[in-house]
Each structure stands twice: as structure tokens, then as C-alpha cells.
Design a protein around this motif. Structure first.
Motif, PDB file in Angstrom:
ATOM      1  N   GLY A 184     146.127 -27.540 -37.840  1.00  0.00           N
ATOM      2  CA  GLY A 184     145.196 -27.881 -38.916  1.00  0.00           C
ATOM      3  C   GLY A 184     144.606 -26.638 -39.573  1.00  0.00           C
ATOM      4  N   THR A 185     143.903 -26.869 -40.658  1.00  0.00           N
ATOM      5  CA  THR A 185     143.216 -25.784 -41.351  1.00  0.00           C
ATOM      6  C   THR A 185     141.721 -26.001 -41.194  1.00  0.00           C
ATOM      7  OG1 THR A 185     144.981 -25.693 -42.969  1.00  0.00           O
ATOM      8  CG2 THR A 185     142.890 -24.676 -43.609  1.00  0.00           C
ATOM      9  N   ARG A 186     141.074 -24.964 -40.706  1.00  0.00           N
ATOM     10  CA  ARG A 186     139.638 -25.060 -40.425  1.00  0.00           C
ATOM     11  C   ARG A 186     138.860 -24.809 -41.711  1.00  0.00           C
ATOM     12  NH1 ARG A 186     140.097 -20.895 -37.143  1.00  0.00           N
ATOM     13  NH2 ARG A 186     138.981 -19.203 -38.149  1.00  0.00           N
ATOM     14  N   VAL A 187     137.913 -25.696 -41.985  1.00  0.00           N
ATOM     15  CA  VAL A 187     137.053 -25.531 -43.161  1.00  0.00           C
ATOM     16  C   VAL A 187     135.606 -25.531 -42.660  1.00  0.00           C
ATOM     17  CG1 VAL A 187     136.332 -26.548 -45.363  1.00  0.00           C
ATOM     18  CG2 VAL A 187     138.721 -26.728 -44.615  1.00  0.00           C
TER      19      VAL A 187
ATOM     20  N   ARG B 276     149.873 -19.274 -34.386  1.00  0.00           N
ATOM     21  CA  ARG B 276     148.714 -20.178 -34.381  1.00  0.00           C
ATOM     22  C   ARG B 276     147.558 -19.590 -33.579  1.00  0.00           C
ATOM     23  NH1 ARG B 276     152.863 -23.192 -33.364  1.00  0.00           N
ATOM     24  NH2 ARG B 276     152.399 -23.645 -31.194  1.00  0.00           N
TER      25      ARG B 276
ATOM     26  N   GLY C 265     148.625 -28.926 -41.524  1.00  0.00           N
ATOM     27  CA  GLY C 265     148.213 -28.850 -42.930  1.00  0.00           C
ATOM     28  C   GLY C 265     146.953 -29.644 -43.238  1.00  0.00           C
ATOM     29  N   ASP C 266     146.570 -30.576 -42.361  1.00  0.00           N
ATOM     30  CA  ASP C 266     145.316 -31.315 -42.579  1.00  0.00           C
ATOM     31  C   ASP C 266     144.130 -30.365 -42.493  1.00  0.00           C
ATOM     32  OD1 ASP C 266     146.545 -33.770 -42.791  1.00  0.00           O
ATOM     33  OD2 ASP C 266     146.033 -34.439 -40.757  1.00  0.00           O
ATOM     34  N   GLU C 267     143.112 -30.646 -43.280  1.00  0.00           N
ATOM     35  CA  GLU C 267     141.879 -29.854 -43.175  1.00  0.00           C
ATOM     36  C   GLU C 267     140.900 -30.532 -42.223  1.00  0.00           C
ATOM     37  OE1 GLU C 267     140.544 -29.251 -47.209  1.00  0.00           O
ATOM     38  OE2 GLU C 267     142.222 -27.894 -47.625  1.00  0.00           O
TER      39      GLU C 267
ATOM     40  N   ALA D 232     143.608 -24.844 -34.587  1.00  0.00           N
ATOM     41  CA  ALA D 232     144.803 -24.019 -34.823  1.00  0.00           C
ATOM     42  C   ALA D 232     145.990 -24.556 -34.030  1.00  0.00           C
ATOM     43  CB  ALA D 232     144.511 -22.570 -34.439  1.00  0.00           C
TER      44      ALA D 232
ATOM     45  N   ASP E  14     133.605 -17.859 -39.018  1.00  0.00           N
ATOM     46  CA  ASP E  14     134.812 -17.321 -39.666  1.00  0.00           C
ATOM     47  C   ASP E  14     134.491 -15.992 -40.311  1.00  0.00           C
ATOM     48  OD1 ASP E  14     136.125 -19.539 -38.912  1.00  0.00           O
ATOM     49  OD2 ASP E  14     136.765 -20.148 -40.916  1.00  0.00           O
TER      50      ASP E  14
ATOM     51  N   ARG F 237     142.780 -33.331 -48.736  1.00  0.00           N
ATOM     52  CA  ARG F 237     143.509 -32.995 -47.503  1.00  0.00           C
ATOM     53  C   ARG F 237     142.641 -33.088 -46.251  1.00  0.00           C
ATOM     54  NH1 ARG F 237     146.844 -27.805 -47.633  1.00  0.00           N
ATOM     55  NH2 ARG F 237     144.936 -26.895 -48.469  1.00  0.00           N
ATOM     56  N   THR F 238     141.350 -33.405 -46.438  1.00  0.00           N
ATOM     57  CA  THR F 238     140.467 -33.474 -45.269  1.00  0.00           C
ATOM     58  C   THR F 238     140.844 -34.677 -44.411  1.00  0.00           C
ATOM     59  OG1 THR F 238     138.701 -32.592 -46.648  1.00  0.00           O
ATOM     60  CG2 THR F 238     138.065 -33.499 -44.501  1.00  0.00           C
TER      61      THR F 238
END
Ligand code: PMP
Ligand code: GLN
Length: 393
Positions: free
Chosen positions: A139-142, A12, A117-119, A135, A361, A167-168
Motif C-alpha cells: 500500500g501507499t501510506r498517506v 518494500r 497501490g491502495d492508499e 509497505a 514521514d 485510491r483510498t
């Protein structure tokens, strides 16, 4: 060292090295350069606030664990501030949580509210702790990127809308925005709020620069907009508002359910912190309005001082409407790579700055952008401007 081939740092956190702020402040110390990198004032905040901390220490207030939510005096002062300034009614007993700076508040909010897994949508460039906290929460960074236009960095609301998926989980908003200095307008915030309501998203909003807003810009807390009170975690901190960044007193406000959730994570991070300083910050929040306008006017003047110096040295500037920071473009200096530029700057002219690419990113988006902090004494800003001028092409 272990003998196993397995890396020590878990997956992570593997992408995160030392924070750029520590790296650049160390570079400033080792080279004796002027530090316009890390955003901290070189002058302490009001004497009476410092004295209030000394009094609390001497009187034995806060020297043992304070209550988990924070001392009642500070929670009441935060609630009074929200009401006086923004007309927001906040219950000090159930809707305020004191944290170890805004940094812990951000981490605790994400750890509490994000499922692996959430965005999480964050405005890019973003303050570096956001990526690490997302992280750590799994979560997943968008990122949704603010782009330069008309001399400022703008949010493309269509891009934000398109970034939302099933998923947001939450929007992580920051206004006034570090590092660009953008202050989101009421209209922009209204559209963010409408999107959050429509897609049933939580919002975590980092408003640590709420008092550092210049010209005719206005700071509008997202929580004041329709439908937002029950879905918004608002974060602020004493560091910037009172020029005591080392005290690390921050706070969260939100509905009782949200504050309880954030507290669930916070209690196992630090449990509590900064006991005596909490008393001092409670007094600071009650300072007269003249303190807050004085701070703002002073910083606006410093912004202009450094902005003039940077332009005279050949930088293109994006003048901020809030925060401590000016983002510049080094292309007019014949330079392309901000990271290499910032590494060489202390040797070349004795100034430290931050390459904005560390807040992205995809570092390519801002390859030629460099951030300078102007929360420094006038003579320091003058000297920095003189040194930078020596580089003019
Ligand atoms: N959020 C932003 C946008 C920041 O720039 C900073 C750094 N000062 C923080 C949060 C952290 O605040 P604190 O020092 O209170 O943890
Ligand atoms: N927020 C400050 C900045 O952006 C630094 C805080 C830190 O070093 N963590 O420069």
C-alpha cells in the motif's frame, strides 16, 4: 553476503532499519541508563493472572496448537468485555480473532485488506509498525498529521477529508494515540465515521490503550458509531491492559466477513500463538472493574509525577489524556535536534527517551519533540526526574 549487487532487503522494506524501540532499549542496557524509551511496564501485571498462565501450562491447556481463531474461552471473554464496556454485541464464534499481539493484528489486517497501490491514511505521528505493515501490503501510506495546539495534539478533520482520494482503501486510526497521548473525542470520531461512510472506506482502529485513559477523557470505540460496525476492524491487546507485554496476546473484532479476511492473512503469519497465555488473558478480561480503574488511576498518578519532573527540568510537556507516554518539546532547554538529544541523553544523564521524529514521514515536523514513557515504578520515575534536572539550563 551475496556477490550480486542487488540489496538483500527488498524494496518494500528498504526504508525500515531496526525499530527504534529495540535500538533504544539496547542503548539503555549497554549504558545502564533508565529506560523511558520503549513502552513496557517495569512491574508485571496481576499475580492471579500470572498464576492462571502457570496453571494452564501445568494442566496442559494450550501447550499444543490452539484453535485458529483462538481458544473459545478467550473469544467469549473478549465478546463479554465489548458488551459490558461498550454495549457492542460481538459473536465469539465468528467476530473475534486472537492474534500474536496487536502487531500481528495490524499486519494481518493490512495484508488482507489492502491491494498493492491502495492508499492507506494513517494519523501521524504513527506507531512504527504501521508504516512497515502498509509497505509489506504494497500500500501507499498517506499521513495526516496531528498538530500541537492548546497543550495537546489535534486532528484537523478538513485535512483528513482532503487526504481521501479515489485510491483510498482504508483509514488506520489509533486512539488513545501513541506517541502523542491524544484521545480522540466522540465528536472527532463521529466525523471520521461520517467520512468513512460517505467515501465507503474501511477502518482499522488500534485501541490497545483503551483502558489507559485519564482525567475526564472517554475512550469511544469507532465501531460503536453509526455505520461503522460493518466497516471497522477493531484491534486490542492484553499487553497494555494487563501489563504483560511479553505475552503477545492480541485480538481483532469485526463483522464475520472482516474477521474471515484478516484470518486469511493471519493463518499464514503465525497460524496460532501463546496457547497457555490465552487462558490467562481470558481470566484477566473478567477481572472486576476495580482492577481497570486501579490501573488507570495508578498510571495517571505516574503521568503527573513524570510530567512535574520534566517541567521542573525545563521541558515543555504535552500532557497526554491516554497511553503510557508524554511528548515533550526540548526547545526551552536550548536544544533543537531531538534525535541527537536522545542519542546523547544516556551519556549526559543516564536516561533513555525516543525522538518523535521516528514516527513521521517528514522528521522535520517534530524535530524538537521527545517521548518519555511513564509506565515505570515511582522510584524509577523520581530518579529519572532527578537526573534530568541536572540538565536544566
Ligand atoms: N499499537 C500501538 C499503538 C502500540 O503502542 C503498540 C505497542 N505496544 C502496539 C500496537 C503493539 O501491541 P502488541 O505488543 O500487543 O503487539
Ligand atoms: N508500543 C511500544 C512503544 O511504543 C513498543 C512496542 C515495540 O517495541 N514494538 O514504545
Amino acid at each position: 553476503m551475496t556477490s550480486s549487487a542487488r540489496p538483500l532487503l527488498n524494496r518494500r522494506l528498504a526504508e525500515f532499519g531496526t525499530t527504534v524501540f529495540a535500538e533504544m532499549s539496547a542503548l539503555a542496557l549497554s549504558t545502564g541508563a533508565i529506560n523511558l524509551g520503549q513502552g513496557f511496564p517495569d512491574t508485571d501485571g496481576p499475580e492471579e493472572v500470572r498464576e492462571a498462565a502457570v496453571r494452564a501450562l501445568r494442566d496442559g491447556r494450550g501447550n499444543q496448537y490452539p484453535p485458529g481463531l483462538g481458544i473459545p474461552e478467550l473469544r467469549t471473554a473478549v465478546a463479554a468485555h465489548q458488551r459490558r464496556r461498550y454495549g457492542l454485541s460481538v459473536d465469539p464464534d465468528t467476530e473475534v480473532l486472537v492474534t500474536a499481539g496487536a502487531t500481528e493484528a495490524i499486519a494481518a489486517a493490512l495484508l488482507a485488506l489492502v491491494e498493492p497501490g491502495d492508499e492507506v491514511i494513517a494519523l501521524e505521528p504513527y506507531y512504527d509498525s504501521y508504516a512497515a505493515s502498509i509497505a509489506m501490503a504494497g500500500g501507499t501510506r498517506v499521513p495526516v498529521t496531528l498538530r500541537p495546539g492548546d497543550g495537546r495534539f489535534r486532528l484537523d478533520l478538513d485535512e483528513l477529508r482532503d487526504a481521501v482520494t479515489d485510491r483510498t482503501r482504508l483509514l488506520l486510526i489509533n486512539t488513545p494515540h501513541n506517541p502523542t497521548g491524544t484521545v480522540l473525542t466522540r465528536e472527532e470520531l463521529a466525523q471520521i465515521a461520517a467520512l468513512a461512510v460517505e467515501r465507503d472506506l474501511l477502518v482499522v482502529t488500534d485501541e490497545v490503550y483503551e483502558h489507559l485513559v485519564f482525567d475526564d477523557a472517554e475512550h469511544v470505540p469507532l465501531a460503536t458509531l453509526p455505520g461503522m460496525r460493518e466497516r471497522t476492524v477493531t484491534i486490542s491487546s492484553a499487553g497494555k491492559t494487563f501489563s504483560f507485554t511479553g505475552w503477545k496476546v492480541g485480538w481483532v473484532t469485526g463483522s464475520p466477513e472482516l474477521v474471515t479476511a484478516v484470518r486469511s492473512a493471519k493463518q499464514y503469519l503465525t497460524y496460532v500463538s501463546a496457547g497457555p497465555f490465552q487462558y490467562a488473558v481470558a481470566e484477566a478480561l473478567a477481572l472486576p472493574e476495580s482492577y481497570f480503574t486501579g490501573l488507570r488511576d495508578d498510571l495517571q498518578r505516574k503521568r503527573d509525577l513524570l510530567g512535574d519532573g520534566l517541567r521542573a527540568a525545563g521541558f515543555e510537556t504535552y500532557m497526554p489524556r491516554g497511553t503510557y507516554f508524554i511528548t515533550t518539546d526540548i526547545t526551552p532547554l536550548g536544544e533543537k535536534d531531538a534525535h541527537a538529544f536522545c542519542r546523547a541523553l544516556p551519556e549526559r544523564c543516564g536516561v533513555v527517551a525516543i525522538p518523535n521524529s521516528v514516527f513521521y514521514d517528514d522528521p522535520g515536523v517534530s524535530r524538537s519533540h521527545v517521548r518519555f514513557a511513564f509506565c515505570k515504578r515511582d522510584d524509577v520515575l523520581d530518579e529519572a526526574a532527578n537526573r534530568l534536572q541536572r540538565m536544566a539550563p
